[in-house]
Scaffold this motif. Sequence first.
Motif, PDB file in Angstrom:
ATOM      1  N   THR A 157       0.822  -1.202   0.000  1.00  0.00           N
ATOM      2  CA  THR A 157       0.000   0.000   0.000  1.00  0.00           C
ATOM      3  C   THR A 157       0.858   1.254   0.000  1.00  0.00           C
ATOM      4  OG1 THR A 157      -1.824  -1.087   1.150  1.00  0.00           O
ATOM      5  CG2 THR A 157      -1.751   1.315   1.280  1.00  0.00           C
ATOM      6  N   TYR A 158       0.566   2.122  -0.958  1.00  0.00           N
ATOM      7  CA  TYR A 158       1.214   3.424  -1.111  1.00  0.00           C
ATOM      8  C   TYR A 158       0.280   4.459  -0.491  1.00  0.00           C
ATOM      9  CZ  TYR A 158       3.154   7.358  -4.021  1.00  0.00           C
ATOM     10  OH  TYR A 158       3.698   8.524  -4.485  1.00  0.00           O
ATOM     11  N   VAL A 159       0.690   5.098   0.603  1.00  0.00           N
ATOM     12  CA  VAL A 159      -0.096   6.185   1.165  1.00  0.00           C
ATOM     13  C   VAL A 159       0.401   7.481   0.530  1.00  0.00           C
ATOM     14  CG1 VAL A 159       1.375   6.239   3.246  1.00  0.00           C
ATOM     15  CG2 VAL A 159      -0.820   7.428   3.242  1.00  0.00           C
ATOM     16  N   CYS A 160      -0.524   8.186  -0.110  1.00  0.00           N
ATOM     17  CA  CYS A 160      -0.158   9.403  -0.829  1.00  0.00           C
ATOM     18  C   CYS A 160      -0.502  10.617   0.017  1.00  0.00           C
ATOM     19  CB  CYS A 160      -0.882   9.468  -2.173  1.00  0.00           C
ATOM     20  SG  CYS A 160      -0.323  10.833  -3.224  1.00  0.00           S
ATOM     21  N   ILE A 161       0.513  11.411   0.347  1.00  0.00           N
ATOM     22  CA  ILE A 161       0.326  12.601   1.161  1.00  0.00           C
ATOM     23  C   ILE A 161       0.366  13.848   0.282  1.00  0.00           C
ATOM     24  CG2 ILE A 161       1.306  11.446   3.176  1.00  0.00           C
ATOM     25  CD1 ILE A 161       3.876  13.079   2.755  1.00  0.00           C
ATOM     26  N   GLU A 162      -0.102  14.956   0.832  1.00  0.00           N
ATOM     27  CA  GLU A 162      -0.187  16.169   0.041  1.00  0.00           C
ATOM     28  C   GLU A 162       1.181  16.748  -0.291  1.00  0.00           C
ATOM     29  OE1 GLU A 162      -1.800  18.498  -2.349  1.00  0.00           O
ATOM     30  OE2 GLU A 162      -3.276  17.557  -1.063  1.00  0.00           O
ATOM     31  N   GLY A 163       2.062  16.829   0.698  1.00  0.00           N
ATOM     32  CA  GLY A 163       3.336  17.482   0.453  1.00  0.00           C
ATOM     33  C   GLY A 163       3.135  18.979   0.255  1.00  0.00           C
ATOM     34  N   PRO A 164       4.145  19.730  -0.146  1.00  0.00           N
ATOM     35  CA  PRO A 164       5.475  19.233  -0.496  1.00  0.00           C
ATOM     36  C   PRO A 164       6.358  18.917   0.709  1.00  0.00           C
ATOM     37  CG  PRO A 164       5.431  21.609  -0.711  1.00  0.00           C
ATOM     38  CD  PRO A 164       4.031  21.199  -0.356  1.00  0.00           C
ATOM     39  N   GLN A 165       5.867  19.209   1.913  1.00  0.00           N
ATOM     40  CA  GLN A 165       6.655  18.864   3.097  1.00  0.00           C
ATOM     41  C   GLN A 165       6.630  17.343   3.312  1.00  0.00           C
ATOM     42  OE1 GLN A 165       4.005  20.910   3.137  1.00  0.00           O
ATOM     43  NE2 GLN A 165       4.844  22.966   3.444  1.00  0.00           N
ATOM     44  N   PHE A 166       7.686  16.833   3.917  1.00  0.00           N
ATOM     45  CA  PHE A 166       7.703  15.429   4.306  1.00  0.00           C
ATOM     46  C   PHE A 166       6.823  15.243   5.541  1.00  0.00           C
ATOM     47  CE2 PHE A 166      12.022  15.921   2.279  1.00  0.00           C
ATOM     48  CZ  PHE A 166      11.716  15.205   1.129  1.00  0.00           C
ATOM     49  N   SER A 167       6.637  14.006   5.967  1.00  0.00           N
ATOM     50  CA  SER A 167       5.749  13.681   7.091  1.00  0.00           C
ATOM     51  C   SER A 167       6.280  14.221   8.417  1.00  0.00           C
ATOM     52  CB  SER A 167       5.621  12.161   7.221  1.00  0.00           C
ATOM     53  OG  SER A 167       5.206  11.560   6.036  1.00  0.00           O
ATOM     54  N   THR A 168       5.355  14.437   9.363  1.00  0.00           N
ATOM     55  CA  THR A 168       5.755  14.600  10.756  1.00  0.00           C
ATOM     56  C   THR A 168       5.997  13.211  11.335  1.00  0.00           C
ATOM     57  OG1 THR A 168       3.523  14.400  11.679  1.00  0.00           O
ATOM     58  CG2 THR A 168       4.219  16.601  10.946  1.00  0.00           C
ATOM     59  N   LYS A 169       6.660  13.150  12.480  1.00  0.00           N
ATOM     60  CA  LYS A 169       6.874  11.851  13.124  1.00  0.00           C
ATOM     61  C   LYS A 169       5.540  11.202  13.487  1.00  0.00           C
ATOM     62  CE  LYS A 169      11.542  12.306  15.057  1.00  0.00           C
ATOM     63  NZ  LYS A 169      12.078  11.138  14.344  1.00  0.00           N
ATOM     64  N   ALA A 170       4.595  12.003  13.980  1.00  0.00           N
ATOM     65  CA  ALA A 170       3.288  11.449  14.345  1.00  0.00           C
ATOM     66  C   ALA A 170       2.591  10.844  13.137  1.00  0.00           C
ATOM     67  CB  ALA A 170       2.415  12.533  14.973  1.00  0.00           C
ATOM     68  N   GLU A 171       2.640  11.537  12.006  1.00  0.00           N
ATOM     69  CA  GLU A 171       2.023  11.024  10.786  1.00  0.00           C
ATOM     70  C   GLU A 171       2.715   9.739  10.335  1.00  0.00           C
ATOM     71  OE1 GLU A 171       0.604  15.299   8.837  1.00  0.00           O
ATOM     72  OE2 GLU A 171       2.622  14.512   8.452  1.00  0.00           O
ATOM     73  N   SER A 172       4.043   9.763  10.325  1.00  0.00           N
ATOM     74  CA  SER A 172       4.801   8.609   9.874  1.00  0.00           C
ATOM     75  C   SER A 172       4.525   7.386  10.736  1.00  0.00           C
ATOM     76  CB  SER A 172       6.296   8.949   9.888  1.00  0.00           C
ATOM     77  OG  SER A 172       7.059   7.926   9.309  1.00  0.00           O
ATOM     78  N   GLU A 173       4.467   7.581  12.050  1.00  0.00           N
ATOM     79  CA  GLU A 173       4.187   6.473  12.956  1.00  0.00           C
ATOM     80  C   GLU A 173       2.761   5.962  12.770  1.00  0.00           C
ATOM     81  OE1 GLU A 173       5.175   8.212  16.675  1.00  0.00           O
ATOM     82  OE2 GLU A 173       7.353   7.994  16.392  1.00  0.00           O
ATOM     83  N   PHE A 174       1.822   6.872  12.476  1.00  0.00           N
ATOM     84  CA  PHE A 174       0.442   6.452  12.219  1.00  0.00           C
ATOM     85  C   PHE A 174       0.363   5.604  10.948  1.00  0.00           C
ATOM     86  CE2 PHE A 174      -3.563   7.229   9.952  1.00  0.00           C
ATOM     87  CZ  PHE A 174      -4.455   6.648  10.852  1.00  0.00           C
ATOM     88  N   TYR A 175       0.994   6.061   9.870  1.00  0.00           N
ATOM     89  CA  TYR A 175       0.966   5.292   8.622  1.00  0.00           C
ATOM     90  C   TYR A 175       1.540   3.894   8.849  1.00  0.00           C
ATOM     91  CZ  TYR A 175       0.680  10.062   6.700  1.00  0.00           C
ATOM     92  OH  TYR A 175       0.346  11.367   6.425  1.00  0.00           O
ATOM     93  N   ARG A 176       2.616   3.840   9.600  1.00  0.00           N
ATOM     94  CA  ARG A 176       3.259   2.549   9.874  1.00  0.00           C
ATOM     95  C   ARG A 176       2.350   1.654  10.699  1.00  0.00           C
ATOM     96  NH1 ARG A 176       8.039  -0.307  10.370  1.00  0.00           N
ATOM     97  NH2 ARG A 176       8.666  -0.911  12.481  1.00  0.00           N
ATOM     98  N   SER A 177       1.644   2.247  11.664  1.00  0.00           N
ATOM     99  CA  SER A 177       0.754   1.453  12.525  1.00  0.00           C
ATOM    100  C   SER A 177      -0.415   0.855  11.757  1.00  0.00           C
ATOM    101  CB  SER A 177       0.222   2.315  13.678  1.00  0.00           C
ATOM    102  OG  SER A 177      -0.764   3.237  13.233  1.00  0.00           O
TER     103      SER A 177
END
Length: 285
Positions: A157-177
Amino acid sequence: MTIGVIGGSGLYEALALENTRSEDVSTPYGEPSEAITIGELAGREVAFLPRHGEDHRHPPSDAPYRANLYALKSVGVDRVIATNAVGSLRENLPPRALVVPDQIFDRTKHRSPTFFGDGMVVHMGFAEPYCPAMVDHLATAAAAATGDETATERGGTYVCIEGPQFSTKAESEFYRSQGWDIVGMTAIPEAKLAREAELSYATVAGVTDYDVWKEDSEVSLEEVLANAAANEDAINAVVERAIRTMPDDFESEAWSALEGTINTPTEAIPEETRERVDLLAGDYL
């Protein structure tokens, strides 16, 4: 058949197309990111388009996705091989790995996801966001190109984010969870528009970083660009192999994806809208 390829300038240079010509295509959705280069590879016609423009001037949120897909359709493309740079959400999917994803989770906010509207309602099925036939073909091509069936991850699964900024740690940990596999900024709305245009579409993605969930991993443009460059040869080899081995009897359910999806009677659709979507939906109106 005409095979569309969406990627960067390095991919175009590696494909070494013959008998090339450049076509400037105007669309009802504005100008594409660049002129389309059309040429031949292994006896197959290939139409190449850089997603962000030749000099990477279009950011993920503002790339002319609708114009790009419409332009490819207008020059006869019926299948598209795309490439993406992505971050990994898994320990065992390190930078410089390749992935052929089969699912998408859409986290974008500000992008036009459809060719339709303006008096025409279309409810498109999107349970399988990448064409399964093209996913299988790309994964097979990747195994042959690398000489290793395990070198490319098939599915995910490819989660597509808006950008152009990279993820926050909270977002990244949520996607991983959630059990998602890779994160990027360009799968949407490209995959949705490809389906609306009845194009068989899939992508080969190159991992450039561990996003920011991993300890001591802070994503930087320098890291992304370095690993993207390192991935380039492998991705180019996969795309070229996929073009060379594209079967003549290739079939895709995407080619009839609009059937039964138009919820507005033809006579109720404004004439201007009908004219705008004629290339895409004329056979159904």
